[in-house]
Design a protein around this motif. Structure first.
Motif, PDB file in Angstrom:
ATOM      1  N   HIS A  72       0.809  -1.230   0.000  1.00 12.84           N
ATOM      2  CA  HIS A  72       0.000   0.000   0.000  1.00 12.84           C
ATOM      3  C   HIS A  72       0.840   1.277   0.000  1.00 12.84           C
ATOM      4  N   GLY A  73       2.111   1.136  -0.330  1.00  9.04           N
ATOM      5  CA  GLY A  73       2.959   2.316  -0.505  1.00  9.04           C
ATOM      6  C   GLY A  73       3.412   2.957   0.809  1.00  9.04           C
ATOM      7  N   TYR A  74       4.086   4.090   0.639  1.00 11.99           N
ATOM      8  CA  TYR A  74       4.683   4.776   1.784  1.00 11.99           C
ATOM      9  C   TYR A  74       3.878   6.015   2.170  1.00 11.99           C
ATOM     10  N   GLY A  75       4.121   6.487   3.402  1.00 15.60           N
ATOM     11  CA  GLY A  75       3.599   7.778   3.836  1.00 15.60           C
ATOM     12  C   GLY A  75       4.524   8.860   3.294  1.00 15.60           C
ATOM     13  N   LYS A  76       4.769   9.876   4.086  1.00 15.81           N
ATOM     14  CA  LYS A  76       5.584  11.005   3.642  1.00 15.81           C
ATOM     15  C   LYS A  76       7.043  10.593   3.416  1.00 15.81           C
ATOM     16  N   ASN A  77       7.518   9.671   4.214  1.00 14.05           N
ATOM     17  CA  ASN A  77       8.906   9.203   4.084  1.00 14.05           C
ATOM     18  C   ASN A  77       8.892   7.713   3.733  1.00 14.05           C
ATOM     19  N   MET A  78       9.799   6.928   4.349  1.00 12.32           N
ATOM     20  CA  MET A  78       9.809   5.493   4.008  1.00 12.32           C
ATOM     21  C   MET A  78       8.903   4.697   4.961  1.00 12.32           C
ATOM     22  N   ASN A  79       7.881   5.327   5.490  1.00 10.27           N
ATOM     23  CA  ASN A  79       7.007   4.665   6.459  1.00 10.27           C
ATOM     24  C   ASN A  79       5.795   4.030   5.783  1.00 10.27           C
ATOM     25  N   PRO A  80       5.785   2.726   5.677  1.00 13.52           N
ATOM     26  CA  PRO A  80       4.652   2.052   5.036  1.00 13.52           C
ATOM     27  C   PRO A  80       3.593   1.714   6.084  1.00 13.52           C
ATOM     28  N   CYS A  81       2.952   2.745   6.631  1.00 12.01           N
ATOM     29  CA  CYS A  81       2.139   2.558   7.841  1.00 12.01           C
ATOM     30  C   CYS A  81       0.982   1.571   7.674  1.00 12.01           C
ATOM     31  N   ILE A  82       0.343   1.574   6.513  1.00  9.45           N
ATOM     32  CA  ILE A  82      -0.808   0.672   6.368  1.00  9.45           C
ATOM     33  C   ILE A  82      -0.337  -0.782   6.434  1.00  9.45           C
ATOM     34  N   ASP A  83       0.694  -1.106   5.660  1.00  9.01           N
ATOM     35  CA  ASP A  83       1.203  -2.484   5.665  1.00  9.01           C
ATOM     36  C   ASP A  83       1.786  -2.847   7.036  1.00  9.01           C
ATOM     37  N   CYS A  84       2.434  -1.875   7.651  1.00 12.96           N
ATOM     38  CA  CYS A  84       3.069  -2.113   8.949  1.00 12.96           C
ATOM     39  C   CYS A  84       2.005  -2.445  10.004  1.00 12.96           C
ATOM     40  N   HIS A  85       0.954  -1.643  10.034  1.00 11.77           N
ATOM     41  CA  HIS A  85      -0.128  -1.915  10.992  1.00 11.77           C
ATOM     42  C   HIS A  85      -0.746  -3.278  10.744  1.00 11.77           C
ATOM     43  N   ALA A  86      -0.977  -3.564   9.463  1.00 13.68           N
ATOM     44  CA  ALA A  86      -1.614  -4.852   9.127  1.00 13.68           C
ATOM     45  C   ALA A  86      -0.721  -6.011   9.573  1.00 13.68           C
ATOM     46  N   MET A  87       0.591  -5.861   9.377  1.00 11.36           N
ATOM     47  CA  MET A  87       1.504  -6.932   9.778  1.00 11.36           C
ATOM     48  C   MET A  87       1.493  -7.120  11.301  1.00 11.36           C
ATOM     49  N   MET A  88       1.481  -6.004  12.009  1.00 17.35           N
ATOM     50  CA  MET A  88       1.441  -6.098  13.477  1.00 17.35           C
ATOM     51  C   MET A  88       0.156  -6.783  13.929  1.00 17.35           C
ATOM     52  N   MET A  89      -0.942  -6.416  13.262  1.00 15.26           N
ATOM     53  CA  MET A  89      -2.214  -7.020  13.664  1.00 15.26           C
ATOM     54  C   MET A  89      -2.250  -8.502  13.360  1.00 15.26           C
ATOM     55  N   LYS A  90      -1.636  -8.864  12.245  1.00 18.10           N
ATOM     56  CA  LYS A  90      -1.584 -10.292  11.888  1.00 18.10           C
ATOM     57  C   LYS A  90      -0.844 -11.058  12.995  1.00 18.10           C
TER      58      LYS A  90
END
Ligand code: SF4
Length: 328
Positions: A72-90
């Protein structure tokens, strides 16, 4: 008694969400994550303040693979927050069984972050985690459809909140009410949100296929110069950085110091030819007390071995440095 796993980021929101649930009589166990880009230190501190146990999950490698190519791409920098959150939730979802938990709590707030916490993003995260019916967002639950946990009476919807947007007023009031005094700033903690760090990470990912964990560790320190695909120079800025960097360099790397002046520690990481060594020596001169000398002697050698080599150079010029420096 219901039991929930609270995803604790180390920031204020997630600990407030956990505390709200604890005060509803839910048994709460904190879960936090360790990666190359963030540590569990803040989460440990925050959990102590509301007195809940904490499980630390190290998902560094899998997380890094995702950071290189987030769906789902990056935020303003190299932060892929959507994927990161989803991975944490998984991960949290998979731990439900181990801890005999009923559901997962997160500290997300609707519309707090325009990209990663709008309604659409929250839905994506939920779906991609694979545990969409087990996720409760106590801080903004009343702005969302009731979850199974609310419908089945595991939690009282009336005691959940309807926070939305970027203001931190309600969270700060709650922190005061709960006696939570020691919390980091909202953006703190994740290196992926830092512009300069992100530029260095991007350079690393673009230049190397096989990346060692030490190369990621080194991104935290100093000024970075890219000389070629497999060769990079780092010049530390403070004594603390010179200490920190030693944790990640090995006896394959070459270090440089001015012979007669104090100065930064300069390191070549990777394969170096004579020209690279000369440029590193020039940088060593430039970042030293001898920077105004016409020429100065620089000693160098493999890290951990006696520095037997000496090279005489003039300090690097601004223009020369600009050609190789990695920053934004
Ligand atoms: S800020 Fe960092 S840790 Fe938080 S979701 Fe984004 S990438 Fe992950």
């Amino acid at each position: 008694m219901a039991r929930a796993l609270a995803m604790v980021s180390g920031g204020l929101d997630s600990i407030l969400a956990a505390k709200l649930m604890k005060d509803q009589g839910v048994e709460v166990i904190g879960i936090c994550f360790k990666s190359y880009f963030f540590t569990p230190d803040n989460a440990i501190r925050m959990c102590k303040q509301i007195d809940i146990p904490l499980e630390v999950v190290d998902f560094s490698e899998e997380h890094f693979q995702m950071v290189k190519k987030p769906k789902h791409g990056y935020g303003k920098n190299m932060n892929p927050c959507i994927d990161c959150h989803a991975m944490m939730m998984k991960y949290a979802g998979e731990l439900l069984e181990k801890f005999n938990g009923d559901f997962i709590i997160t500290g997300e707030v609707l519309n707090q972050r325009p990209m990663s916490q709008n309604k659409r993003s929250l839905d994506i995260v939920k779906k991609e985690s694979g545990f969409k019916d087990k996720i409760l967002r106590p801080l903004c639950a009343k702005n969302l459809e009731p979850t199974d946990m609310e419908i089945e009476g595991l939690v009282d919807r009336e005691k959940l909140l309807d926070i939305s947007g970027r203001s931190r007023k309600i969270q700060m009031e709650l922190a005061e009410k709960f006696g939570i005094v020691d919390y980091p700033s909202p953006a703190g903690g994740c290196m992926l949100t830092e512009p300069n760090y992100s530029v260095r990470l991007k350079d690393l990912v673009n230049n190397k296929d096989e990346i060692e964990s030490k190369e990621i560790g080194l991104l935290r320190y100093g000024r970075h110069f890219r000389l070629g695909e497999g060769c990079k120079i780092i010049a530390t800025r403070t004594e603390e950085e010179s200490k920190g960097i030693k944790e990640f360099i090995t006896n394959r790397d070459i270090i440089f110091f001015p012979k007669d002046f104090s100065g930064a520690m300069v390191v070549i990481v990777g394969e170096a030819n004579e020209e690279d060594i000369e440029f590193a020596a020039k940088l060593s001169g430039r970042y030293s007390k001898g920077k105004n000398e016409e020429t100065l002697e620089i000693k160098y050698g493999k890290f951990g071995k006696p520095m037997k080599n000496i090279i005489k150079v003039s300090p690097a010029e601004e223009e020369e440095m600009r050609k190789y420096i990695i920053n934004c």
